[in-house]
Design a protein around this motif. Sequence first.
Motif, PDB file in Angstrom:
ATOM      1  N   SER A 178     -29.447  37.197  14.938  1.00  0.00           N
ATOM      2  CA  SER A 178     -30.979  36.636  15.278  1.00  0.00           C
ATOM      3  C   SER A 178     -31.455  35.724  14.005  1.00  0.00           C
ATOM      4  O   SER A 178     -32.167  34.716  14.414  1.00  0.00           O
ATOM      5  CB  SER A 178     -31.652  37.965  15.414  1.00  0.00           C
ATOM      6  N   ALA A 179     -31.229  36.029  12.799  1.00  0.00           N
ATOM      7  CA  ALA A 179     -31.889  35.170  11.874  1.00  0.00           C
ATOM      8  C   ALA A 179     -31.486  33.945  11.818  1.00  0.00           C
ATOM      9  O   ALA A 179     -31.868  33.019  11.706  1.00  0.00           O
ATOM     10  CB  ALA A 179     -31.493  36.054  10.425  1.00  0.00           C
ATOM     11  N   GLN A 180     -30.085  33.865  11.973  1.00  0.00           N
ATOM     12  CA  GLN A 180     -29.385  32.525  12.296  1.00  0.00           C
ATOM     13  C   GLN A 180     -29.830  31.623  13.190  1.00  0.00           C
ATOM     14  O   GLN A 180     -30.015  30.596  13.228  1.00  0.00           O
ATOM     15  CB  GLN A 180     -27.828  32.685  12.283  1.00  0.00           C
ATOM     16  N   LEU A 181     -30.129  32.323  14.347  1.00  0.00           N
ATOM     17  CA  LEU A 181     -30.571  31.574  15.732  1.00  0.00           C
ATOM     18  C   LEU A 181     -31.940  30.946  15.387  1.00  0.00           C
ATOM     19  O   LEU A 181     -32.307  30.088  16.037  1.00  0.00           O
ATOM     20  CB  LEU A 181     -30.509  32.736  16.883  1.00  0.00           C
ATOM     21  N   CYS A 182     -32.762  31.880  14.805  1.00  0.00           N
ATOM     22  CA  CYS A 182     -34.056  31.565  14.868  1.00  0.00           C
ATOM     23  C   CYS A 182     -34.488  30.819  13.621  1.00  0.00           C
ATOM     24  O   CYS A 182     -35.724  30.674  13.170  1.00  0.00           O
ATOM     25  CB  CYS A 182     -34.905  32.663  14.961  1.00  0.00           C
ATOM     26  N   ARG A 183     -33.675  30.574  12.656  1.00  0.00           N
ATOM     27  CA  ARG A 183     -34.030  30.057  11.382  1.00  0.00           C
ATOM     28  C   ARG A 183     -34.678  28.696  11.358  1.00  0.00           C
ATOM     29  O   ARG A 183     -35.524  28.437  10.435  1.00  0.00           O
ATOM     30  CB  ARG A 183     -32.920  29.909  10.285  1.00  0.00           C
ATOM     31  N   HIS A 184     -34.354  27.783  12.174  1.00  0.00           N
ATOM     32  CA  HIS A 184     -35.143  26.604  12.302  1.00  0.00           C
ATOM     33  C   HIS A 184     -36.631  26.569  12.928  1.00  0.00           C
ATOM     34  O   HIS A 184     -37.028  25.494  12.975  1.00  0.00           O
ATOM     35  CB  HIS A 184     -34.029  25.413  12.910  1.00  0.00           C
ATOM     36  N   GLY A 185     -36.775  27.608  13.706  1.00  0.00           N
ATOM     37  CA  GLY A 185     -38.110  27.948  14.522  1.00  0.00           C
ATOM     38  C   GLY A 185     -37.971  27.330  15.799  1.00  0.00           C
ATOM     39  O   GLY A 185     -39.038  27.295  16.619  1.00  0.00           O
ATOM     40  N   GLU A 186     -36.937  26.883  16.190  1.00  0.00           N
ATOM     41  CA  GLU A 186     -36.665  26.006  17.601  1.00  0.00           C
ATOM     42  C   GLU A 186     -36.490  27.272  18.638  1.00  0.00           C
ATOM     43  O   GLU A 186     -36.683  27.184  19.741  1.00  0.00           O
ATOM     44  CB  GLU A 186     -35.489  25.231  17.592  1.00  0.00           C
ATOM     45  N   LEU A 187     -35.846  28.372  18.252  1.00  0.00           N
ATOM     46  CA  LEU A 187     -35.803  29.622  19.125  1.00  0.00           C
ATOM     47  C   LEU A 187     -36.603  30.648  18.504  1.00  0.00           C
ATOM     48  O   LEU A 187     -36.681  30.806  17.516  1.00  0.00           O
ATOM     49  CB  LEU A 187     -34.302  29.923  19.079  1.00  0.00           C
TER      50      LEU A 187
ATOM     51  N   ALA B 205     -35.303  32.700  23.525  1.00  0.00           N
ATOM     52  CA  ALA B 205     -35.902  31.579  24.290  1.00  0.00           C
ATOM     53  C   ALA B 205     -36.363  30.509  23.411  1.00  0.00           C
ATOM     54  O   ALA B 205     -36.754  30.747  22.273  1.00  0.00           O
ATOM     55  CB  ALA B 205     -37.168  31.971  24.940  1.00  0.00           C
ATOM     56  N   SER B 206     -36.510  29.233  23.862  1.00  0.00           N
ATOM     57  CA  SER B 206     -37.083  28.231  23.162  1.00  0.00           C
ATOM     58  C   SER B 206     -38.448  28.289  22.835  1.00  0.00           C
ATOM     59  O   SER B 206     -39.114  29.146  23.570  1.00  0.00           O
ATOM     60  CB  SER B 206     -36.934  26.797  23.840  1.00  0.00           C
ATOM     61  N   ALA B 207     -38.990  27.966  21.534  1.00  0.00           N
ATOM     62  CA  ALA B 207     -40.450  28.291  21.308  1.00  0.00           C
ATOM     63  C   ALA B 207     -41.299  27.577  22.262  1.00  0.00           C
ATOM     64  O   ALA B 207     -42.281  28.382  22.793  1.00  0.00           O
ATOM     65  CB  ALA B 207     -40.638  27.274  20.030  1.00  0.00           C
ATOM     66  N   ALA B 208     -41.175  26.549  23.221  1.00  0.00           N
ATOM     67  CA  ALA B 208     -41.905  26.225  24.321  1.00  0.00           C
ATOM     68  C   ALA B 208     -41.930  26.998  25.362  1.00  0.00           C
ATOM     69  O   ALA B 208     -42.931  27.470  25.804  1.00  0.00           O
ATOM     70  CB  ALA B 208     -41.630  24.727  24.465  1.00  0.00           C
ATOM     71  N   LEU B 209     -40.905  27.587  25.707  1.00  0.00           N
ATOM     72  CA  LEU B 209     -40.652  28.396  26.689  1.00  0.00           C
ATOM     73  C   LEU B 209     -41.369  29.781  26.541  1.00  0.00           C
ATOM     74  O   LEU B 209     -42.036  30.530  27.422  1.00  0.00           O
ATOM     75  CB  LEU B 209     -39.214  28.589  27.013  1.00  0.00           C
ATOM     76  N   ALA B 210     -41.045  30.119  25.110  1.00  0.00           N
ATOM     77  CA  ALA B 210     -41.775  31.254  24.749  1.00  0.00           C
ATOM     78  C   ALA B 210     -43.153  31.585  24.964  1.00  0.00           C
ATOM     79  O   ALA B 210     -43.804  32.504  25.225  1.00  0.00           O
ATOM     80  CB  ALA B 210     -41.305  31.883  23.342  1.00  0.00           C
ATOM     81  N   ASP B 211     -43.843  30.291  24.806  1.00  0.00           N
ATOM     82  CA  ASP B 211     -44.949  30.064  24.596  1.00  0.00           C
ATOM     83  C   ASP B 211     -45.880  30.467  26.100  1.00  0.00           C
ATOM     84  O   ASP B 211     -47.057  30.626  26.301  1.00  0.00           O
ATOM     85  CB  ASP B 211     -45.767  28.882  24.229  1.00  0.00           C
TER      86      ASP B 211
END
Length: 297
Positions: free
Chosen positions: A248-257, A173-179
């Motif tokens: 997973s690491a590739q999807l989350c590497r920029h912190g947006e997901l 999920a996006s960081a905003a949605l995850a929060d």
Amino acid sequence: MLNFKQLHHFWNVARAGGIVRASERSGLAPQTLSGQIAALEASLGVTLFRRQGRGLVLTETGQMVLDYAEEIFRTGSELEEALLSRSAGRVVPFRVGIADVVPKSIAWLLLAPSMALPEPVRIVCREDKLERLLGDLAIHKLDVVLADSPLPANMDVRGYSHKLAESSVSLFASAALADTLAGDFPACLQQAPLLLPGNEAAVRAPLLRWLEEQRLTPRIVGEFDDSALMKAFGEAGAGIFPAPTLISAQLCRHGELRCIGELPGVGDSYYAIAVERRLSHPATQAISRAAMPPRDG
């Protein structure tokens, strides 16, 4: 020892649908073709054709021999083309069909070894529905098809499935949605917005089963045949979406997901589907040799 000249005559007759038509195409007398096939049957000790009305149809053994003959002469043709390309300094084309349910990052991981061959390869990628890609594979417009399932048993396409990789599945999920999610995983999925892959995706059914087993009812807000489009909606915060844990690491590497959690018992596999039992194209051989070992995370 197998007589390849006789086998080639048999192949031509089987493809033409009869001796008379094969004779017209090849310029050889029907008696010559009949004699060559009779000699092949005698040397192999089998019956390749049986009479049906005024025509000939393949026996079960004949169909098996035809399958091997197709592979043998196709491989010979590819060898000739590769040698001609090499002597002329031309780049060998590698025509790949990618089912639209296969994540683009997975497609790159699987195809990357083909880009590192000593002989230059020009990769030509086409994305589409699996059914249409398999149709093009059957008529040799594609060298291989990448899919998240083996060749469907109900499809009238002669081909072979070569497993390349497998991965467990996680939710992102996006960081905003995850929060905004309340509670721990997986309870946080209750009534949370969820993006689903389309009906053709192999992971859809096990994902829905897992949710049912967990007695979770997220809000399904979108369904996508294209994995890249589903990911784009997920990045925009529209909903939680599934993807292979392998990336997973590739999807989350920029912190947006963010990875919300891994789904126990839910996995995805990826296959190279080709018309050959033994892969012959050097690029297809490369991706098969580099196939990732089975993994869960």
